[in-house]
Motif scaffolding. Structure first.
Motif, PDB file in Angstrom:
ATOM      1  N   VAL B   6      15.331 -13.794  -0.548  1.00 30.73           N
ATOM      2  CA  VAL B   6      14.830 -15.167  -0.549  1.00 30.73           C
ATOM      3  C   VAL B   6      15.524 -15.941   0.560  1.00 30.73           C
ATOM      4  O   VAL B   6      16.746 -15.902   0.676  1.00 30.73           O
ATOM      5  N   CYS B  11      11.536 -22.036   1.958  1.00 34.86           N
ATOM      6  CA  CYS B  11      10.927 -22.355   0.651  1.00 34.86           C
ATOM      7  C   CYS B  11      10.404 -23.786   0.636  1.00 34.86           C
ATOM      8  O   CYS B  11      11.104 -24.729   0.980  1.00 34.86           O
ATOM      9  N   CYS B  17       5.127 -19.028  -6.480  1.00 36.21           N
ATOM     10  CA  CYS B  17       5.668 -17.726  -6.891  1.00 36.21           C
ATOM     11  C   CYS B  17       5.756 -17.632  -8.407  1.00 36.21           C
ATOM     12  O   CYS B  17       5.463 -16.593  -8.996  1.00 36.21           O
ATOM     13  N   ILE B  46      12.292 -21.271  -9.678  1.00 34.55           N
ATOM     14  CA  ILE B  46      12.723 -22.097  -8.554  1.00 34.55           C
ATOM     15  C   ILE B  46      13.858 -23.020  -9.004  1.00 34.55           C
ATOM     16  O   ILE B  46      13.781 -23.635 -10.050  1.00 34.55           O
ATOM     17  N   ALA B  55      13.979 -19.544  -4.746  1.00 33.58           N
ATOM     18  CA  ALA B  55      13.540 -18.783  -5.915  1.00 33.58           C
ATOM     19  C   ALA B  55      14.638 -17.819  -6.349  1.00 33.58           C
ATOM     20  O   ALA B  55      15.318 -17.222  -5.510  1.00 33.58           O
ATOM     21  N   CYS B 128       5.001 -12.337  -6.465  1.00 34.60           N
ATOM     22  CA  CYS B 128       5.591 -13.571  -5.922  1.00 34.60           C
ATOM     23  C   CYS B 128       5.615 -13.523  -4.403  1.00 34.60           C
ATOM     24  O   CYS B 128       5.341 -14.525  -3.728  1.00 34.60           O
ATOM     25  N   CYS B 132       3.575 -16.096  -1.946  1.00 33.42           N
ATOM     26  CA  CYS B 132       4.353 -17.134  -1.256  1.00 33.42           C
ATOM     27  C   CYS B 132       3.684 -17.506   0.061  1.00 33.42           C
ATOM     28  O   CYS B 132       3.501 -16.648   0.928  1.00 33.42           O
ATOM     29  N   ASN B 134       4.716 -19.217   2.539  1.00 33.16           N
ATOM     30  CA  ASN B 134       5.539 -19.476   3.728  1.00 33.16           C
ATOM     31  C   ASN B 134       6.558 -18.373   4.006  1.00 33.16           C
ATOM     32  O   ASN B 134       7.541 -18.604   4.715  1.00 33.16           O
ATOM     33  N   LYS B 135       6.326 -17.195   3.417  1.00 32.48           N
ATOM     34  CA  LYS B 135       7.217 -16.050   3.613  1.00 32.48           C
ATOM     35  C   LYS B 135       8.692 -16.359   3.302  1.00 32.48           C
ATOM     36  O   LYS B 135       9.607 -15.827   3.926  1.00 32.48           O
ATOM     37  N   ILE B 137       9.878 -15.623   0.425  1.00 36.27           N
ATOM     38  CA  ILE B 137      10.267 -14.476  -0.394  1.00 36.27           C
ATOM     39  C   ILE B 137       9.708 -13.234   0.279  1.00 36.27           C
ATOM     40  O   ILE B 137       8.508 -13.169   0.567  1.00 36.27           O
TER      41      ILE B 137
END
Ligand SMILES: Cc1cc2nc3c(=O)[nH]c(=O)nc-3n(C[C@H](O)[C@H](O)[C@H](O)COP(=O)(O)OP(=O)(O)OC[C@H]3O[C@@H](n4cnc5c(N)ncnc54)[C@H](O)[C@@H]3O)c2cc1C
Ligand code: SF4
Lengths: 408, 143
Positions: B6, B11, B17, B46, B55, B128, B132, B134-135, B137
């Motif tokens: 993570v 995030c 997620c 989160i 996360a 998850c 996600c 926005n990458k 995770i």
């Protein structure tokens, strides 16, 4: 000849088998235990009575465990003596089994103090083994009046197991509160109130003066009529095999951080041992299953020639009654921070910028974050203590720490 | 072994997620059926505060304290993935006592639940991560 001999067949013994096999796949292992059963989880005997598990599910390891780990099992056999010079153990039938490395994981036995008239009671039980639980279960009927002597972890777990099966449950304890080894006054009070709401009746600061068949006369002169009595006032570590041959013992067998006893090639693990509390350095009997397993595993790795140190132990406990949970850890010393909201109670103990111990009742979410602060002796100045006081959370750690936790 | 990592920098705190996790583990075939009007109880959570969010889910530790501590043998390591046998688990919460990340949570049945990297549900790979936007995770092998 067996390279490894293990006395016991519970958490510490199983940990040892798994530890040995991490290092040595071949060396012969002989495991000897008085109890005739496949390894089972001792704490589950109350869940068995409660109906939350069964004999198959309470097996601590799968059916093929011994075979898979190439363990020669001698179940239902008792070791009566260790010969440290000849390096053998003697069974009750006289048979001698040689060892190169020996683990003593004999656990503890119920302590039954002298109580006048106890012999006259037909239905009396201890609550330590699967056989105890089964025998107790057989004696219970819908109209049974049960008396439990001892309001500690084992006594109250027994209460949970039998409450729904019997008519009444009375509990007597000398102490002024229940679960005194893990809870403070407020915590004990909450749990007591909860158990009372389920129908349990407590007689604290009191003790049984004498039994007269189906009647207990208490010191307070109260009398309690009962059909079944369970004695759960405490346990005694099984140390005689080691103390008889001069191994260092106090209340329990003294072990170092490799889980060695003071006698060469003899290791010990689990409830029969004393080891160091890593947070305070004090030697203690920390009789709980996780510690037993990890000590056993450490012993096994070292017995097989690997290197592993057992140096992360603290007293800790997770226990619940009818869905009301509590988690506790560490030592209750220093300053305190306390919150109480309804049935949720939390108390933190801290000293010299370190978390020393905690009690959480009801809401126990993420308690392990607190446990790790104690074990790691985390300097509270390096985290946001105010934030983590509120609730256990990783947000309270530095950005760098968080990244170590989650991104690496 | 492939693990979930993570990166809090990426995030958004959108909680997607958590929803994908709850859906993947719901056993239901539509997201609406799985999530509409229910309070979700995901295995990834989160944490957020003052503009920071990230996360948290099981790290699948190499020295898993939960597994070693489990009083029943319900937690096991299989190919590096720490799995829970919910039938065996009695909900004693010893694993919650020992997990240093707070990544194990109670489930509705009284047994505990934890991230199993979606190996045991219909997603087959971490939902998850897939969800996600926005990458933040990722599921990758490091070293
Ligand atoms: C009712 C109850 C509830 C509990 N609940 C919890 C809980 O919720 N969480 C927790 O962490 N812990 C709990 N415990 C404690 C936990 O069960 C012990 O910490 C754990 O079982 C210790 O494992 P051990 O391997 O050291 O020894 P034990 O489990 O005591 O096993 C010792 C073994 O050695 C054998 N043995 C002894 N002497 C000999 C001999 N001379 N020759 C051959 N064999 C011998 C015995 O037959 C036995 O199989 C509970 C205990 C009880 C009784
Ligand atoms: S709650 Fe379940 S998984 Fe966790 S330690 Fe207890 S039995 Fe094992």
């Amino acid at each position: 000849m067996s390279k490894y001999v293990i006395i016991g067949n519970s958490a510490a013994a199983i940990g040892c088998v798994e530890g040995i096999r991490q290092v040595d796949q071949k060396g012969e292992i002989t495991l000897i235990a008085s109890e005739p059963h496949h390894t089972y989880s001792r704490p589950l005997i109350s869940y068995l009575l409660y109906g939350k598990t069964d004999e198959q599910k309470m097996k601590y390891r799968p059916n093929d465990f011994y075979k898979k780990n190439k363990v020669i099992k001698r179940l239902g056999e008792t070791v009566t003596e260790i010969d440290k010079k000849e390096k053998t153990v003697t069974l009750k039938n006289g048979e001698k089994i040689p060892y190169e490395k020996l683990l003593v994981a004999t656990g503890s036995n119920p302590f039954v103090p002298h109580m006048e008239g106890l012999e006259s009671v037909k239905n009396r039980f201890s609550f330590m083994t699967l056989d105890d639980a089964k025998a107790l279960d057989k004696a219970l009927k819908k109209d049974t009046r049960a008396l439990v002597v001892g309001a500690g972890l084992i006594g109250l777990k027994c209460v949970e197991g039998i409450l729904d099966k019997v008519a009444t449950v009375n509990v007597v304890d000398l102490a002024d509160r229940i679960l005194p080894s893990i809870l403070d006054e407020t915590g004990s009070g909450l749990v007591k109130k909860f158990l009372e709401s389920k129908g349990v009746e407590f007689h604290l600061r009191d003790s049984v003066e004498r039994f007269e068949k189906n009647k207990a006369v208490l010191k307070s002169k109260k009398t309690i009529e009962f059909d079944v009595v369970v004695i759960a006032v405490g346990v005694r570590p099984n140390i005689s095999l080691v103390s008889d041959i001069g191994g260092k013992c106090r209340r329990a067998i003294i072990t170092n951080n490799k889980c060695e006893t003071s006698i060469k090639d003899i290791y010990a693990a689990g409830d029969c041992t004393e080891s160091a509390d890593c947070a305070t350095g004090d030697m203690k009997v920390m009789a709980l299953l996780p510690n037993a397993y990890m000590q056993g595993e450490t012993a096994g790795i070292n017995m097989a020639g690997g290197t592993k140190l057992y140096e992360n132990a603290i007293p800790m406990n997770a226990i619940g009654f009818f869905g009301y949970h509590m988690i506790t850890a560490g030592d209750y010393i220093g300053q305190t921070y306390e919150t109480l909201e309804g049935e949720n109670y939390k108390k933190l103990f801290y000293k010299d910028n370190r978390l020393m111990g905690y009690i959480m009742i009801g809401d126990v979410m993420r308690a392990g974050i607190y446990t790790s602060l104690i074990k790691n002796k985390t300097d509270l100045a390096t985290i946001d203590f105010e934030l983590i006081k509120e609730k256990p959370q990783l947000m309270a750690f530095s950005k760098k720490k968080r990244s170590e936790f989650l991104a690496k | 072994m492939k693990r979930i990592y993570v990166n809090e920098k990426w995030c958004l705190g959108c909680h997607l997620c958590e929803y994908y996790c709850a859906f993947a583990n719901s056993g239901k075939d539509s997201m609406v059926k799985a999530l509409k009007n229910v309070t979700i109880n995901p295995r990834i959570r989160i944490e957020e505060r003052g503009g920071i969010s990230f996360a948290v889910s099981c790290r699948h530790c190499e020295e898993p304290l939960c597994t070693k501590s489990c009083i029943t043998g319900a937690l096991t390591v299989n190919d590096g993935v720490i799995q829970i046998d919910k039938d065996k688990c009695v909900g004693c919460y010893t694993c919650i006592l020992t997990c240093p990340y707070g990544a194990i949570v109670p489930s509705e049945t009284g047994a505990i639940q934890k991230c199993e990297l979606c190996m045991n549900n219909s997603a087959g790979k971490p939902a998850c991560v897939a969800g996600c936007p926005n990458k933040a995770i990722v599921f990758e092998e490091k070293e």
